[in-house]
Design a protein around this motif. Structure first.
Motif, PDB file in Angstrom:
ATOM      1  N   LEU A 156     -47.999 -13.822 -81.289  1.00 48.01           N
ATOM      2  CA  LEU A 156     -48.209 -13.424 -80.072  1.00 48.01           C
ATOM      3  C   LEU A 156     -48.217 -14.331 -78.942  1.00 48.01           C
ATOM      4  O   LEU A 156     -47.902 -13.982 -77.513  1.00 48.01           O
ATOM      5  N   LEU A 157     -48.575 -15.471 -79.147  1.00 45.60           N
ATOM      6  CA  LEU A 157     -48.955 -16.597 -78.140  1.00 45.60           C
ATOM      7  C   LEU A 157     -47.658 -17.626 -78.133  1.00 45.60           C
ATOM      8  O   LEU A 157     -47.353 -18.501 -77.278  1.00 45.60           O
ATOM      9  N   GLY A 158     -46.637 -17.193 -78.785  1.00 42.57           N
ATOM     10  CA  GLY A 158     -45.260 -17.685 -78.621  1.00 42.57           C
ATOM     11  C   GLY A 158     -45.247 -19.183 -79.339  1.00 42.57           C
ATOM     12  O   GLY A 158     -44.418 -20.025 -79.076  1.00 42.57           O
ATOM     13  N   ILE A 159     -46.237 -19.337 -80.507  1.00 41.65           N
ATOM     14  CA  ILE A 159     -46.206 -20.720 -81.272  1.00 41.65           C
ATOM     15  C   ILE A 159     -45.460 -20.582 -82.337  1.00 41.65           C
ATOM     16  O   ILE A 159     -45.631 -19.807 -83.178  1.00 41.65           O
ATOM     17  N   PRO A 160     -44.556 -21.605 -82.868  1.00 45.44           N
ATOM     18  CA  PRO A 160     -43.596 -21.452 -83.748  1.00 45.44           C
ATOM     19  C   PRO A 160     -44.508 -21.669 -85.025  1.00 45.44           C
ATOM     20  O   PRO A 160     -45.735 -22.780 -84.878  1.00 45.44           O
ATOM     21  N   GLU A 161     -44.103 -21.327 -86.136  1.00 48.08           N
ATOM     22  CA  GLU A 161     -45.017 -21.209 -87.414  1.00 48.08           C
ATOM     23  C   GLU A 161     -45.074 -22.657 -87.971  1.00 48.08           C
ATOM     24  O   GLU A 161     -46.224 -22.743 -88.479  1.00 48.08           O
ATOM     25  N   PHE A 162     -44.093 -23.638 -87.866  1.00 50.15           N
ATOM     26  CA  PHE A 162     -44.505 -24.829 -88.232  1.00 50.15           C
ATOM     27  C   PHE A 162     -45.629 -25.707 -87.797  1.00 50.15           C
ATOM     28  O   PHE A 162     -46.296 -26.492 -88.396  1.00 50.15           O
ATOM     29  N   ALA A 163     -46.347 -25.284 -86.574  1.00 48.60           N
ATOM     30  CA  ALA A 163     -47.332 -25.850 -85.937  1.00 48.60           C
ATOM     31  C   ALA A 163     -48.744 -24.794 -86.362  1.00 48.60           C
ATOM     32  O   ALA A 163     -49.870 -25.414 -86.183  1.00 48.60           O
ATOM     33  N   TRP A 164     -48.915 -23.960 -86.988  1.00 49.47           N
ATOM     34  CA  TRP A 164     -49.842 -22.905 -87.239  1.00 49.47           C
ATOM     35  C   TRP A 164     -50.968 -24.053 -87.972  1.00 49.47           C
ATOM     36  O   TRP A 164     -52.106 -23.686 -87.692  1.00 49.47           O
ATOM     37  N   GLU A 165     -50.429 -24.444 -89.085  1.00 45.03           N
ATOM     38  CA  GLU A 165     -51.529 -25.041 -90.095  1.00 45.03           C
ATOM     39  C   GLU A 165     -52.405 -26.009 -89.544  1.00 45.03           C
ATOM     40  O   GLU A 165     -53.611 -26.147 -89.528  1.00 45.03           O
ATOM     41  N   GLN A 166     -51.573 -27.011 -88.838  1.00 45.77           N
ATOM     42  CA  GLN A 166     -52.143 -27.989 -88.146  1.00 45.77           C
ATOM     43  C   GLN A 166     -53.076 -27.698 -86.770  1.00 45.77           C
ATOM     44  O   GLN A 166     -54.238 -28.353 -86.594  1.00 45.77           O
ATOM     45  N   ILE A 167     -52.811 -26.570 -86.275  1.00 46.18           N
ATOM     46  CA  ILE A 167     -53.624 -25.914 -85.108  1.00 46.18           C
ATOM     47  C   ILE A 167     -55.029 -25.543 -85.852  1.00 46.18           C
ATOM     48  O   ILE A 167     -56.012 -26.098 -85.363  1.00 46.18           O
ATOM     49  N   TYR A 214     -48.390 -34.735 -72.010  1.00 46.52           N
ATOM     50  CA  TYR A 214     -47.182 -34.334 -72.268  1.00 46.52           C
ATOM     51  C   TYR A 214     -47.551 -32.886 -72.848  1.00 46.52           C
ATOM     52  O   TYR A 214     -48.050 -33.063 -73.995  1.00 46.52           O
ATOM     53  N   PRO A 215     -47.090 -31.671 -72.431  1.00 49.20           N
ATOM     54  CA  PRO A 215     -47.605 -30.558 -72.908  1.00 49.20           C
ATOM     55  C   PRO A 215     -47.269 -30.279 -74.233  1.00 49.20           C
ATOM     56  O   PRO A 215     -45.943 -30.717 -74.636  1.00 49.20           O
ATOM     57  N   TRP A 216     -47.847 -29.573 -75.091  1.00 53.11           N
ATOM     58  CA  TRP A 216     -47.713 -29.414 -76.628  1.00 53.11           C
ATOM     59  C   TRP A 216     -46.441 -28.633 -76.615  1.00 53.11           C
ATOM     60  O   TRP A 216     -45.632 -28.473 -77.616  1.00 53.11           O
ATOM     61  N   ILE A 267     -53.862 -36.923 -78.937  1.00 58.97           N
ATOM     62  CA  ILE A 267     -54.936 -36.426 -78.015  1.00 58.97           C
ATOM     63  C   ILE A 267     -54.140 -36.126 -76.786  1.00 58.97           C
ATOM     64  O   ILE A 267     -53.370 -37.007 -76.101  1.00 58.97           O
ATOM     65  N   GLU A 268     -54.267 -34.828 -76.215  1.00 51.10           N
ATOM     66  CA  GLU A 268     -55.196 -33.657 -76.706  1.00 51.10           C
ATOM     67  C   GLU A 268     -54.635 -33.193 -78.039  1.00 51.10           C
ATOM     68  O   GLU A 268     -53.583 -33.006 -78.311  1.00 51.10           O
ATOM     69  N   PRO A 269     -55.475 -32.766 -79.004  1.00 57.42           N
ATOM     70  CA  PRO A 269     -55.040 -32.137 -80.272  1.00 57.42           C
ATOM     71  C   PRO A 269     -54.341 -31.010 -80.107  1.00 57.42           C
ATOM     72  O   PRO A 269     -54.370 -30.300 -79.329  1.00 57.42           O
ATOM     73  N   PRO A 270     -53.732 -30.473 -81.359  1.00 55.29           N
ATOM     74  CA  PRO A 270     -52.627 -29.288 -81.278  1.00 55.29           C
ATOM     75  C   PRO A 270     -53.501 -27.918 -81.160  1.00 55.29           C
ATOM     76  O   PRO A 270     -52.929 -27.021 -80.441  1.00 55.29           O
ATOM     77  N   TYR A 271     -54.924 -28.034 -81.581  1.00 52.12           N
ATOM     78  CA  TYR A 271     -55.266 -26.518 -80.950  1.00 52.12           C
ATOM     79  C   TYR A 271     -55.637 -26.348 -79.582  1.00 52.12           C
ATOM     80  O   TYR A 271     -55.678 -25.148 -79.115  1.00 52.12           O
ATOM     81  N   LYS A 272     -55.331 -27.607 -78.555  1.00 51.00           N
ATOM     82  CA  LYS A 272     -55.423 -27.085 -77.366  1.00 51.00           C
ATOM     83  C   LYS A 272     -54.390 -26.136 -77.036  1.00 51.00           C
ATOM     84  O   LYS A 272     -54.452 -25.361 -75.889  1.00 51.00           O
ATOM     85  N   MET A 273     -53.255 -25.609 -78.043  1.00 50.25           N
ATOM     86  CA  MET A 273     -52.484 -24.496 -77.616  1.00 50.25           C
ATOM     87  C   MET A 273     -52.914 -23.438 -77.483  1.00 50.25           C
ATOM     88  O   MET A 273     -52.500 -22.365 -76.974  1.00 50.25           O
ATOM     89  N   LEU A 274     -54.109 -23.363 -78.300  1.00 52.89           N
ATOM     90  CA  LEU A 274     -54.814 -21.972 -78.210  1.00 52.89           C
ATOM     91  C   LEU A 274     -55.431 -21.629 -76.975  1.00 52.89           C
ATOM     92  O   LEU A 274     -55.485 -20.339 -76.462  1.00 52.89           O
TER      93      LEU A 274
END
Length: 435
Positions: free
Chosen positions: A80-91, A264-266, A293-300
């Protein structure tokens, strides 16, 4: 809170800004001219109690954002947030940080976060609580002017008793705390450790470069006494071998990148050629992966989809709902919401934003960002007149350093949409001049 329109004008203020590194003050305008990004003369003044309200509200909003992050992960809302699946686990792994499961097994990877900025609507203690407009959690800029330039302005003009500005000191402490903790969590990191700092070479104004260099300087002040090093590179100088074959990320000198801060934005990184490789590298705890830094979870949080999640969680909470504006994903906008601001999930600098009042679009900005969109209830920014008959509308940027409120930077604009033609305006606490 009030706007002082005719404050002291330093005769050498342009030279002062340039000396401090604000080389991007002259902003190009659509008509081919330029305008001054820094506004010399006017400033905003606050009471101490108003600053207390801003600080307490930001701290509460941060706690609310943590709960929203949990909700997004628990309900698997990445698509729903437009984040591709390959990034989910590390987020998830960076979000869980170094939490442990029953039995003591680590759920995540400790990944430091240093800073972010809440953009708030606020008009002073008699006009209600601050309200969140958005959370610039990944790559906020205007940091040097907030931390350094307005502090020198205060010292040189003497127009207020104080300023809410602990940004520099808290950044230095945050680097010390976070990198020391990182070394404890990842014992494979080399000694002496090098922290790389990177930004986009194609950004021509120099703003991204100087924001990155300023953060690198705060890290140098924090870490050099501990024997750590800092090193700059451009994003396009990051080399990526075949991670699956055991290669790693390295800089143009062939040095392995252990830790890198990237302005540089995620969401841009997700579209790069090395994106999947980047997440494969991070996902294997057995290898000496690069820490970003900043870590992948900042995409949330940097995603405007955070706004409807917050409203879903707190819209019925009498203690916290006043800090928010009603917000929905565009596809779920209720019929009663006929006045709203339409924002792209991943838009920046006010691009592709529309204001709709009673079903009619009254203002919009161009840009390159498409949908999906969120709709946030329209609440006009406060209006402050100047001596020439104009009106100015401020957005208050509260800086969060390592999750704690640290200071204030204000941008104002003549229109109700704050964009890349807005001005930075300094502030004081308890100005003693004429009303």
């Amino acid at each position: 809170m009030r706007r002082i329109a005719d404050g002291v004008v330093r005769p050498d203020w342009r030279q002062q800004l340039a000396t401090q590194g604000i080389v991007y003050n002259d902003t190009p305008t659509p008509d081919g001219g330029t305008m001054s990004y820094w506004r010399e003369g006017p400033f905003y003044d606050f009471t101490s109690s108003e600053i207390d309200v801003l600080s307490a509200s930001a701290a509460t909003l941060f706690e609310m954002c943590v709960a929203a992050g949990d909700f997004i992960i628990d309900h698997n809302m990445f698509q729903l947030l437009g984040i591709p699946e390959f990034a989910w686990e590390q987020i998830k792994r960076t979000w869980w940080d170094d939490e442990t499961e029953p039995g003591g097994r680590s759920k995540g990877d400790y990944s430091p976060s240093v800073y972010g900025r809440f953009d708030l609507r606020y008009a002073g203690e008699y006009a209600g609580r601050p309200q969140l407009l958005e959370f610039n959690a990944d790559t906020p800029t205007s940091l040097p002017e907030s931390a350094v330039s307005q502090w020198y302005w205060l010292q040189q003009t003497g127009q207020g008793k104080d300023q809410w500005n602990m940004i520099h000191e808290m950044l230095v402490a945050a680097w010390q705390r976070n990198i020391s903790r990182l070394r404890q969590a990842r014992t494979h990191l080399l000694d002496p450790l090098t922290i790389h700092f990177a930004c986009d070479r194609s950004e021509e104004s120099g703003e991204d470069l100087f924001n990155t260099e300023y953060l690198m300087e705060t890290a140098r002040q924090a870490l050099a006494p501990l024997g750590y090093r800092t090193k700059f590179l451009w994003m396009d100088e990051i080399g990526a071998g075949d991670v699956q074959a055991g290669d790693r990320f390295y800089d143009s000198d062939g040095q392995h990148i252990d830790v890198v801060f990237k302005l540089y934005p995620w969401e841009w990184m997700l579209g790069e050629q090395f994106a999947k490789q980047c997440f494969r590298d991070m996902s294997d705890p057995r290898r000496d992966s690069t820490v970003w830094i900043e870590p992948p979870y900042k995409m949330l949080w940097s995603n405007k989809g955070l706004l409807p999640v917050l409203w879903h969680l707190y819209g019925d909470d009498p203690a916290k709902r006043d800090l928010l504006l009603p917000a929905y994903f565009e596809s779920e906008r209720p019929a009663w919401m006929t006045s709203y601001v339409r924002k792209p999930l991943l838009g920046r600098e006010g691009a592709n934003v529309s204001i709709v009042v009673d079903g009619v679009t009254t203002a919009s900005t161009p840009g390159d960002y498409g949908g999906p969109f969120v709709c946030q209830a329209f609440a006009p920014l406060p209006s402050y007149p100047d001596q020439r008959g104009g009106e100015w509308h401020p957005v208050l940027g509260v800086w969060m350093i390592d999750g704690e409120p640290a200071g204030l930077g204000i941008r104002e604009s003549a229109g109700l949409i704050t964009d890349n033609l807005s001005n930075f305006v300094p502030h004081t606490i308890d100005h003693n001049g004429p009303q």
